[in-house]
Write a protein that holds these residues in place. Structure first.
Motif, short mmCIF file in Angstrom:
data_model
loop_
_atom_site.label_atom_id
_atom_site.label_comp_id
_atom_site.label_asym_id
_atom_site.label_seq_id
_atom_site.Cartn_x
_atom_site.Cartn_y
_atom_site.Cartn_z
N VAL A 225 10.45 4.06 3.50
CA VAL A 225 10.16 4.61 2.18
C VAL A 225 8.65 4.65 1.91
O VAL A 225 7.92 3.72 2.27
N THR A 226 8.23 5.72 1.28
CA THR A 226 6.88 5.83 0.72
C THR A 226 7.00 5.83 -0.79
O THR A 226 7.75 6.63 -1.37
N PHE A 227 6.28 4.91 -1.44
CA PHE A 227 6.22 4.88 -2.90
C PHE A 227 5.08 5.81 -3.31
O PHE A 227 3.92 5.51 -3.10
N ASP B 187 0.81 -1.22 0.00
CA ASP B 187 0.00 0.00 0.00
C ASP B 187 0.84 1.27 0.00
O ASP B 187 0.51 2.27 0.66
N GLY B 188 1.95 1.22 -0.70
CA GLY B 188 2.78 2.41 -0.86
C GLY B 188 3.74 2.70 0.27
O GLY B 188 4.51 3.66 0.21
N ILE C 223 8.32 7.58 -11.78
CA ILE C 223 7.96 7.07 -10.46
C ILE C 223 8.66 7.91 -9.39
O ILE C 223 9.72 8.49 -9.65
N GLY C 224 8.04 7.99 -8.22
CA GLY C 224 8.60 8.83 -7.17
C GLY C 224 8.57 8.18 -5.80
O GLY C 224 7.67 7.38 -5.50
N PHE C 225 9.55 8.54 -4.98
CA PHE C 225 9.67 8.01 -3.63
C PHE C 225 10.05 9.12 -2.66
O PHE C 225 10.76 10.06 -3.01
N SER C 226 9.59 8.98 -1.42
CA SER C 226 10.03 9.81 -0.30
C SER C 226 10.54 8.88 0.78
O SER C 226 10.05 7.75 0.91
N GLY C 227 11.52 9.33 1.57
CA GLY C 227 12.01 8.44 2.60
C GLY C 227 12.90 9.10 3.63
O GLY C 227 13.31 10.26 3.49
#
Length: 201
Positions: free
Chosen positions: A148-150, A126-127, A164-168
């Motif tokens: 990490v958040t997808f 779920d991301g 595509i992007g990620f935050s972490g």
């Protein structure tokens, strides 16, 4: 009249472009297979270190990052992502201090010209999840885990390509990597925060 019409047309184009560029799914199985490279203009890595026991968290940024990976949806959890940061690109907002941080007393960038993270596995749903890997910094390699958040996958600008992007975030002790200078002024605990986007080649 003409100027107003042109402004309206430009606004409409921007609105359509924004809609086309929104992430469409947080399901890693829906990311197209292929080779992905870091969009360096939309990538940031911040480091926060406690100042003098914690009066504040002094914040620095690496201005030069690079990275890539080959992706296969069926085996997404074992995707090997490689990210590098140039230690000479450290930016504190104080140019003279930047040189000190990159110099032999801290990063010793002449001897260790790259900071590298290579992933070994990813987990989540779920991301949300974690990415485990090996971080090499100041000549020392240690395992680290990134939270990490997808943020999703979708079309690029004007609907072209795949993005595509990620935050972490993650947490490190600089002493684990042999960086112990000025410990009376800067804390041992480092908070790392990153925002990254990759595009399909």
């Amino acid at each position: 009249m003409i100027r107003t019409a042109l402004a309206a047309a430009a606004f409409s184009l921007l609105a359509v472009t924004g809609a086309l560029a929104n992430p469409g799914s947080q399901d890693p199985a829906k990311v197209p297979a292929g080779n992905y490279v870091l969009d360096k203009r939309h990538a940031s890595l911040l480091v926060k270190v406690p100042h003098m026991g914690g009066f504040s968290k002094f914040t620095m940024r690496f201005d030069r990052l690079d990275g890539s990976f080959a992706y296969e949806p069926a085996t997404w959890a074992t995707t090997k992502v490689t990210i590098t940061a140039d230690p000479t690109s450290i930016n504190t907002g104080l140019p003279d201090f930047d040189k000190t941080i990159a110099g032999p007393s801290y990063f010793d960038s002449a001897k260790y010209p790259a900071i590298t993270f290579v992933s070994t596995k990813a987990e989540g749903a779920d991301g949300k999840g974690t990415v485990s890997g090996d971080l090499t910094f100041h000549g020392v390699t240690k395992p680290v885990v990134l939270d990490v958040t997808f943020n999703g996958v979708g079309p690029g600008m004007m609907g072209a390509g795949t993005r595509i992007g990620f935050s972490g975030t993650t947490h490190l002790k600089r002493s684990d990597f042999g960086v112990t200078t000025m410990s009376q002024f800067a804390g041992d605990d480092l908070d790392l925060l990153f925002e990254v986007e990759f595009v399909k080649k």
